[in-house]
Motif scaffolding. Structure first.
Motif, PDB file in Angstrom:
ATOM      1  N   UNK A   2       0.854  -1.194   0.000  1.00  0.00           N
ATOM      2  CA  UNK A   2       0.000   0.000   0.000  1.00  0.00           C
ATOM      3  C   UNK A   2       0.888   1.241   0.000  1.00  0.00           C
ATOM      4  N   UNK A   3       0.278   2.387  -0.346  1.00  0.00           N
ATOM      5  CA  UNK A   3       1.053   3.593  -0.671  1.00  0.00           C
ATOM      6  C   UNK A   3       1.049   4.635   0.436  1.00  0.00           C
ATOM      7  N   UNK A   4       0.624   4.253   1.645  1.00  0.00           N
ATOM      8  CA  UNK A   4       0.519   5.241   2.724  1.00  0.00           C
ATOM      9  C   UNK A   4      -0.874   5.827   2.739  1.00  0.00           C
ATOM     10  N   UNK A   5      -1.317   6.283   3.946  1.00  0.00           N
ATOM     11  CA  UNK A   5      -2.689   6.762   4.085  1.00  0.00           C
ATOM     12  C   UNK A   5      -2.959   7.898   3.097  1.00  0.00           C
ATOM     13  N   UNK A   6      -4.124   7.857   2.526  1.00  0.00           N
ATOM     14  CA  UNK A   6      -4.471   8.858   1.504  1.00  0.00           C
ATOM     15  C   UNK A   6      -3.919   8.513   0.132  1.00  0.00           C
ATOM     16  N   UNK A   7      -3.370   7.292  -0.002  1.00  0.00           N
ATOM     17  CA  UNK A   7      -2.631   6.928  -1.213  1.00  0.00           C
ATOM     18  C   UNK A   7      -3.450   6.775  -2.474  1.00  0.00           C
ATOM     19  N   UNK A   8      -4.785   6.758  -2.356  1.00  0.00           N
ATOM     20  CA  UNK A   8      -5.586   6.651  -3.581  1.00  0.00           C
ATOM     21  C   UNK A   8      -5.413   7.889  -4.466  1.00  0.00           C
ATOM     22  N   UNK A   9      -5.130   9.031  -3.830  1.00  0.00           N
ATOM     23  CA  UNK A   9      -4.863  10.249  -4.621  1.00  0.00           C
ATOM     24  C   UNK A   9      -3.670   9.996  -5.541  1.00  0.00           C
ATOM     25  N   UNK A  10      -2.643   9.353  -4.982  1.00  0.00           N
ATOM     26  CA  UNK A  10      -1.425   9.105  -5.760  1.00  0.00           C
ATOM     27  C   UNK A  10      -1.689   8.109  -6.879  1.00  0.00           C
ATOM     28  N   UNK A  11      -2.484   7.074  -6.583  1.00  0.00           N
ATOM     29  CA  UNK A  11      -2.853   6.129  -7.642  1.00  0.00           C
ATOM     30  C   UNK A  11      -3.488   6.886  -8.806  1.00  0.00           C
ATOM     31  N   UNK A  12      -4.439   7.765  -8.478  1.00  0.00           N
ATOM     32  CA  UNK A  12      -5.186   8.473  -9.521  1.00  0.00           C
ATOM     33  C   UNK A  12      -4.268   9.361 -10.366  1.00  0.00           C
ATOM     34  N   UNK A  13      -3.411  10.134  -9.698  1.00  0.00           N
ATOM     35  CA  UNK A  13      -2.561  11.062 -10.454  1.00  0.00           C
ATOM     36  C   UNK A  13      -1.509  10.277 -11.256  1.00  0.00           C
ATOM     37  N   UNK A  14      -1.012   9.175 -10.677  1.00  0.00           N
ATOM     38  CA  UNK A  14      -0.017   8.366 -11.393  1.00  0.00           C
ATOM     39  C   UNK A  14      -0.637   7.779 -12.664  1.00  0.00           C
ATOM     40  N   UNK A  15      -1.864   7.287 -12.549  1.00  0.00           N
ATOM     41  CA  UNK A  15      -2.515   6.732 -13.746  1.00  0.00           C
ATOM     42  C   UNK A  15      -2.755   7.847 -14.766  1.00  0.00           C
ATOM     43  N   UNK A  16      -3.221   8.993 -14.271  1.00  0.00           N
ATOM     44  CA  UNK A  16      -3.473  10.118 -15.188  1.00  0.00           C
ATOM     45  C   UNK A  16      -2.195  10.496 -15.936  1.00  0.00           C
ATOM     46  N   UNK A  17      -1.055  10.473 -15.216  1.00  0.00           N
ATOM     47  CA  UNK A  17       0.232  10.788 -15.859  1.00  0.00           C
ATOM     48  C   UNK A  17       0.600   9.726 -16.884  1.00  0.00           C
ATOM     49  N   UNK A  18       0.416   8.462 -16.516  1.00  0.00           N
ATOM     50  CA  UNK A  18       0.855   7.365 -17.392  1.00  0.00           C
ATOM     51  C   UNK A  18       0.014   7.258 -18.663  1.00  0.00           C
ATOM     52  N   UNK A  19      -1.285   7.585 -18.558  1.00  0.00           N
ATOM     53  CA  UNK A  19      -2.118   7.448 -19.770  1.00  0.00           C
ATOM     54  C   UNK A  19      -2.319   8.802 -20.470  1.00  0.00           C
ATOM     55  N   UNK A  20      -1.623   9.837 -19.963  1.00  0.00           N
ATOM     56  CA  UNK A  20      -1.727  11.193 -20.524  1.00  0.00           C
ATOM     57  C   UNK A  20      -3.177  11.670 -20.537  1.00  0.00           C
ATOM     58  N   UNK A  64      -4.714  17.377   4.767  1.00  0.00           N
ATOM     59  CA  UNK A  64      -4.975  15.992   4.345  1.00  0.00           C
ATOM     60  C   UNK A  64      -5.843  15.842   3.113  1.00  0.00           C
ATOM     61  N   UNK A  65      -6.213  16.936   2.483  1.00  0.00           N
ATOM     62  CA  UNK A  65      -7.101  16.855   1.329  1.00  0.00           C
ATOM     63  C   UNK A  65      -6.422  16.167   0.137  1.00  0.00           C
ATOM     64  N   UNK A  66      -5.087  16.212   0.070  1.00  0.00           N
ATOM     65  CA  UNK A  66      -4.341  15.496  -0.980  1.00  0.00           C
ATOM     66  C   UNK A  66      -3.119  14.829  -0.367  1.00  0.00           C
ATOM     67  N   UNK A  67      -2.790  13.627  -0.841  1.00  0.00           N
ATOM     68  CA  UNK A  67      -1.536  13.020  -0.380  1.00  0.00           C
ATOM     69  C   UNK A  67      -0.364  13.742  -1.065  1.00  0.00           C
ATOM     70  N   UNK A  68       0.687  14.126  -0.297  1.00  0.00           N
ATOM     71  CA  UNK A  68       1.782  14.882  -0.897  1.00  0.00           C
ATOM     72  C   UNK A  68       2.353  14.229  -2.161  1.00  0.00           C
ATOM     73  N   UNK A  69       2.492  12.923  -2.148  1.00  0.00           N
ATOM     74  CA  UNK A  69       3.092  12.270  -3.326  1.00  0.00           C
ATOM     75  C   UNK A  69       2.253  12.438  -4.578  1.00  0.00           C
TER      76      UNK A  69
END
Ligand code: ADP
Ligand code: ASP
Ligand code: MG
Length: 407
Positions: free
Chosen positions: A147-165, A209-214
């Motif tokens: 797991x990516x640390x608490x609040x990590x779903x934000x990071x999943x979303x932005x990482x996918x958005x970056x990867x699929x442009x 806490x509204x966004x995970x820093x990563x």
């Protein structure tokens, strides 16, 4: 036609009814030809409940098994949401983090995304599916769940958005945007139309806490526009982006953040010789414990020894305690004190550098309210003070009122 990533947080998917109404909204707003990837968190307080469950068995940090447990929360949401889309007549498929191609480091509980291979996401989109990915989780090269640390779903979303442009990454949550302070603590906080990655990253790191820093870091790296908005209203929220037109420096102060996830540790009577501080912090790093503020004080009365005070996240205390027990034994220090009743209050603003009056203004508020500052730290765009947790809310409200000229 657009490629959009939409992330829904825990409170947004807390019940089957809420999941169904999100599904209705997505279908309603989807334009002809739009391709949609949805990232979801665990329902409501599921992750907290799973942590409580584990604590009933042990207080020791079992990284791998903890992640095996925590990752189940998001899997419930993705499966239910995919079924809800199918029920509404829309093709959908759910993926775990690993199935979505998210590879992470083996740092359990705080995995870092190292690679994201979106082939399966693209294929499913081309086949006409709405793709639903479990937030907060990935997989190591050995196939272990992380797991990516608490609040990590934000990071999943932005990482996918970056990867699929993707054209945009929308973060749907229970507030309608980013405010100058947590609106639950400061009712007079003001909503922002936009904020730069740099300022949002600082706010997030310092406790907003509204966004995970990563997630913010990732957005900046891959230039993903992030739109933070409400699940429960159609109003536009706040854009996080690099916006030159915003004239960043015009905002002296951008926000006030607070963080209760703080523990203060003092190592008393440590030999004042080269290598000792190194040993303390190297052992903490070995256990993956992040150290935040650090102060080493000089003892005049007793030469040859010194005291080191530092802060870590309170949630990392179990791992830190193992190190501290070892240090106490090995380095024959006088004592080690742990204080779990501290909090950090910070002022953030890209324009504050070169304005010496700001620190004084902040300290003046603490003085007026008889709040003692234990540690001060600064960055180019922030000032943070460690104070007693019981005074935190009062301090944040007073600092906000002073710098944002509330009446
Ligand atoms: P989600 O479950 O959707 O991920 P979170 O609880 O993680 O939601 O984040 C939303 C919460 O963040 C809000 O309810 C709010 O209390 C808190 N928050 C803290 N600082 C801020 C801020 N500066 N602006 C907006 N919300 C903030
Ligand atoms: N469910 C996880 C948490 O509560 C991840 C997330 O919601 O972003 O921290
Ligand atoms: Mg969140």
């Amino acid at each position: 036609m657009a490629l959009i990533v939409k992330k829904f947080g825990g409170s947004s998917v807390a019940t089957p009814d809420k999941i169904s109404s999100i599904v209705q909204r997505v279908i309603r707003e989807k334009k002809e030809g739009d391709q949609i990837v949805i990232v979801v968190s665990a329902m409501g307080d599921t992750t907290d409940e799973l942590v409580t469950l584990a604590n009933k068995i042990t207080s020791k940090p079992y990284g791998r098994e903890m992640d095996m447990l925590l990752a189940t929360g998001e899997q419930i949401s993705i499966a239910l949401m995919a079924m809800a889309f199918e029920e509404a007549g829309e093709k959908a498929i759910s993926f775990t983090g690993g199935q979505a191609g998210i590879m992470t480091s083996a740092a359990f509980n705080k995995g870092r995304i190292l690679d994201l291979q979106p082939a399966r996401i693209f294929k499913a989109l081309q086949e006409g599916n709405i793709v639903i990915v479990a937030g907060f989780q990935g997989q190591t090269s050995r196939g272990d769940i992380t797991t990516l640390g608490r609040g990590g779903s934000d990071t999943t979303a932005v990482a996918i958005a970056g990867a699929i442009h993707a054209d945009v990454c929308e973060i749907f949550t229970d507030v309608d945007g980013i405010y100058t302070s947590d609106p639950r603590v400061v009712p007079a906080a003001q909503k922002m139309e936009s904020i730069t990655y740099g300022e949002m990253l600082e706010m997030a790191k310092l406790g907003a806490g509204v966004m995970q820093p990563r997630a913010v870091e990732m957005g900046s790296r891959f230039n993903v526009p992030i739109h933070v908005r409400s699940t429960f209203s159609e109003e536009p929220g706040t854009m996080i982006q690099e916006d030159y037109a915003m004239k960043v420096k015009q905002y002296l102060i951008r926000g006030v953040a607070q963080d209760k996830n703080v523990a203060k540790i003092t190592v008393l009577g440590i030999p004042n010789r080269p290598g000792f501080a190194y040993q303390v912090f190297a052992e903490l790093a070995e256990k993956n414990v992040d150290v935040d503020m650090i102060v080493q004080s000089v003892r005049i009365a007793k030469e040859g020894v010194t005291d080191i005070t530092f802060t870590i996240a309170r949630t990392e205390l179990p791992a830190a305690r193992e190190v501290l027990a070892h240090i106490q034994k090995e380095l024959s220090v006088e004592d080690i004190l742990v204080d779990e009743s501290m909090a950090k209050v910070s002022l953030v603003g890209a324009g504050m550098a070169g304005h010496p009056g700001i620190a004084a203004g902040m300290f003046g508020i603490f003085s007026d309210h008889h709040i003692n500052i234990e540690i001060i730290s600064t960055s180019e765009i922030s000032i943070s003070c460690l104070i007693a947790e019981e005074s935190m809310e009062k301090a944040v409200q007073a600092i906000h009122a002073h710098f944002f000229k509330e009446n």
